[in-house]
Design an enzyme around this catalytic site. Sequence first.
Site, PDB file in Angstrom:
ATOM      1  CB  CYS A 176       0.021   0.617  -9.934  1.00  0.00           C
ATOM      2  SG  CYS A 176       0.836   2.478  -9.280  1.00  0.00           S
ATOM      3  CG  LEU A 186      -2.186  -1.079   1.216  1.00  0.00           C
ATOM      4  CD1 LEU A 186      -2.818  -1.338   2.566  1.00  0.00           C
ATOM      5  CD2 LEU A 186      -3.405  -0.331   0.396  1.00  0.00           C
ATOM      6  N   GLY A 220      -9.185  -8.103  -3.799  1.00  0.00           N
ATOM      7  CA  GLY A 220     -10.298  -7.489  -4.160  1.00  0.00           C
ATOM      8  C   GLY A 220     -11.411  -7.723  -3.275  1.00  0.00           C
ATOM      9  CD  GLN A 255       4.134  -3.405  -5.590  1.00  0.00           C
ATOM     10  OE1 GLN A 255       3.411  -2.647  -5.785  1.00  0.00           O
ATOM     11  NE2 GLN A 255       2.809  -4.605  -6.079  1.00  0.00           N
TER      12      GLN A 255
HETATM   13  C1  LIG Z   1      -3.525   3.505  -0.136  1.00  0.00           C
HETATM   14  C2  LIG Z   1      -3.790   2.380  -2.179  1.00  0.00           C
HETATM   15  C3  LIG Z   1      -2.349   2.360  -1.980  1.00  0.00           C
HETATM   16  C4  LIG Z   1      -2.410   0.830  -2.908  1.00  0.00           C
HETATM   17  N1  LIG Z   1      -0.864   1.117  -3.463  1.00  0.00           N
HETATM   18  C5  LIG Z   1      -0.562  -0.357  -3.520  1.00  0.00           C
HETATM   19  C6  LIG Z   1       0.813  -0.696  -4.193  1.00  0.00           C
HETATM   20  O1  LIG Z   1       1.691   0.455  -3.919  1.00  0.00           O
HETATM   21  N2  LIG Z   1       1.217  -1.622  -5.057  1.00  0.00           N
HETATM   22  C7  LIG Z   1       0.150  -2.385  -5.015  1.00  0.00           C
HETATM   23  O2  LIG Z   1       0.670  -3.367  -5.656  1.00  0.00           O
HETATM   24  N3  LIG Z   1      -1.176  -1.982  -4.962  1.00  0.00           N
HETATM   25  C8  LIG Z   1      -1.311  -0.824  -4.179  1.00  0.00           C
HETATM   26  N4  LIG Z   1      -2.820  -0.656  -3.970  1.00  0.00           N
HETATM   27  C9  LIG Z   1      -4.115  -1.217  -3.806  1.00  0.00           C
HETATM   28  C10 LIG Z   1      -4.166  -2.697  -3.328  1.00  0.00           C
HETATM   29  O3  LIG Z   1      -2.862  -3.385  -3.380  1.00  0.00           O
HETATM   30  C11 LIG Z   1      -4.940  -3.860  -3.648  1.00  0.00           C
HETATM   31  O4  LIG Z   1      -4.762  -5.095  -4.926  1.00  0.00           O
HETATM   32  C12 LIG Z   1      -6.754  -2.883  -3.809  1.00  0.00           C
HETATM   33  O5  LIG Z   1      -6.895  -1.966  -2.646  1.00  0.00           O
HETATM   34  C13 LIG Z   1      -8.072  -4.132  -3.878  1.00  0.00           C
HETATM   35  O6  LIG Z   1      -7.315  -5.231  -2.669  1.00  0.00           O
HETATM   36  P1  LIG Z   1      -8.375  -4.370  -1.499  1.00  0.00           P
HETATM   37  O7  LIG Z   1      -9.906  -4.514  -1.913  1.00  0.00           O
HETATM   38  O8  LIG Z   1      -8.433  -5.707  -0.395  1.00  0.00           O
HETATM   39  O9  LIG Z   1      -8.192  -3.003  -0.533  1.00  0.00           O
HETATM   40  C14 LIG Z   1      -3.370   0.242  -3.402  1.00  0.00           C
HETATM   41  C15 LIG Z   1      -4.134   0.743  -2.649  1.00  0.00           C
HETATM   42  C16 LIG Z   1      -4.988   1.938  -1.783  1.00  0.00           C
HETATM   43  C17 LIG Z   1      -6.129   2.195  -1.399  1.00  0.00           C
END
Ligand SMILES: Cc1cc2nc3c(=O)[nH]c(=O)nc-3n(C[C@H](O)[C@H](O)[C@H](O)COP(=O)(O)O)c2cc1C
Length: 340
Positions: free
Chosen positions: A120, A37, A221, A90
């Site tokens: 991303c 994140l 997700g 990552q």
């Molecule tokens: C604030 C924020 C930062 C994120 N940063 C990354 C990141 O650095 N690398 C990545 O692969 N995904 C990143 N994501 C995506 C999440 O890792 C994840 O794939 C996405 O939020 C879906 O999963 P969730 O529904 O459990 O949140 C980010 C998402 C959010 C909301």
Amino acid sequence: MTDRAQNTLKMKKLPPIFLSGNGTSRYLECPIIQSPLAGISDQIFRKFVRRWAPKALLFTEMVNAKSLELGHGEDKVIELSKESGPIGVQLFDHRPCSMIDAAIKAESSGAFLVDINMGCPVKKIARKGGGSALLKEPELAQTIVKKVSKAISIPVTVKIRLGWCEATSNPIDFALGLQDAGAQLITVHGRTRRQGFSGTADWEAISKVKKSLDIPVIANGDIKNSKDAINCLEITNADGIMIGRASMGAPWIVGQIDGEIKNQKSFTTPDARMKLILSLEHLKLLVSQKGNHGLLIARKHMNWTCKGFKGASELRHKLVRARTPIEAIELIEKELLKFT
Ligand SMILES: Cc1cc2nc3c(=O)[nH]c(=O)nc-3n(C[C@H](O)[C@H](O)[C@H](O)COP(=O)(O)O)c2cc1C
């Protein structure tokens, strides 16, 4: 959680996930993974996640490989060998040479694995060809995986979305290409790049990717709790799941889901007092590491954690207006007095 879901999981017991790098084999004891994140999963946040999930795989925030190659952003990959559990670095970029150089740096800092970001959606990154833009360039994506896998001995994994947009989405072929190129595990966020975070994650589509690959697949997700986790595992048959947004302000969630799935008994969510203690600790650690800037970073964490108890909204209102770390610390300490 349905009885059927509970029983199925009890029987399955989610085995450890095996990964073999270019010379090293590793395994993940905990199939519940904390997502990378950006702006959140720094070393302090990870310390909290590990308090509840000591064996879970955690990730650094995504690291710009080109910057790392040039010697910037090293703070994100420093002292990884001191992490008390598995840590993935990552990387994002589209230049194989930069990715190789950054991956070598990550390995020498003590990373457990290197993950390549191919999901991303942020324009600034995708416009330059990194992150989700690689979903449109399967050959380049494979070249990156092949070259990075050859250059390091730790496993190389990839995090993808279902595709750039619905019309061109072909996650099975894309993932098969990555597997052939040497990826040891693939995490699939069940949305396309065009969807951003809208709609719901398509777990059925993840299940099709899982069915087609030999390497482990992690479903990602919209998993917010154990019930979602079990439903997602039932639908996707994935080897594990990754939790993102649900952990923001709730660093216990990965441990909670892992514990509830394994032990079939419910976890006691931190109460108001615990949330206040956690927020105070988080704030103090950030301020001791980053000075007054730490307060700015702590604001969002405190805002997410201080929820669900009497007086929380008033406290949040005051915390975002605190001008100094001392002011914020005093506000939380005063609130804590109500619980003594
Ligand atoms: C604030 C924020 C930062 C994120 N940063 C990354 C990141 O650095 N690398 C990545 O692969 N995904 C990143 N994501 C995506 C999440 O890792 C994840 O794939 C996405 O939020 C879906 O999963 P969730 O529904 O459990 O949140 C980010 C998402 C959010 C909301």
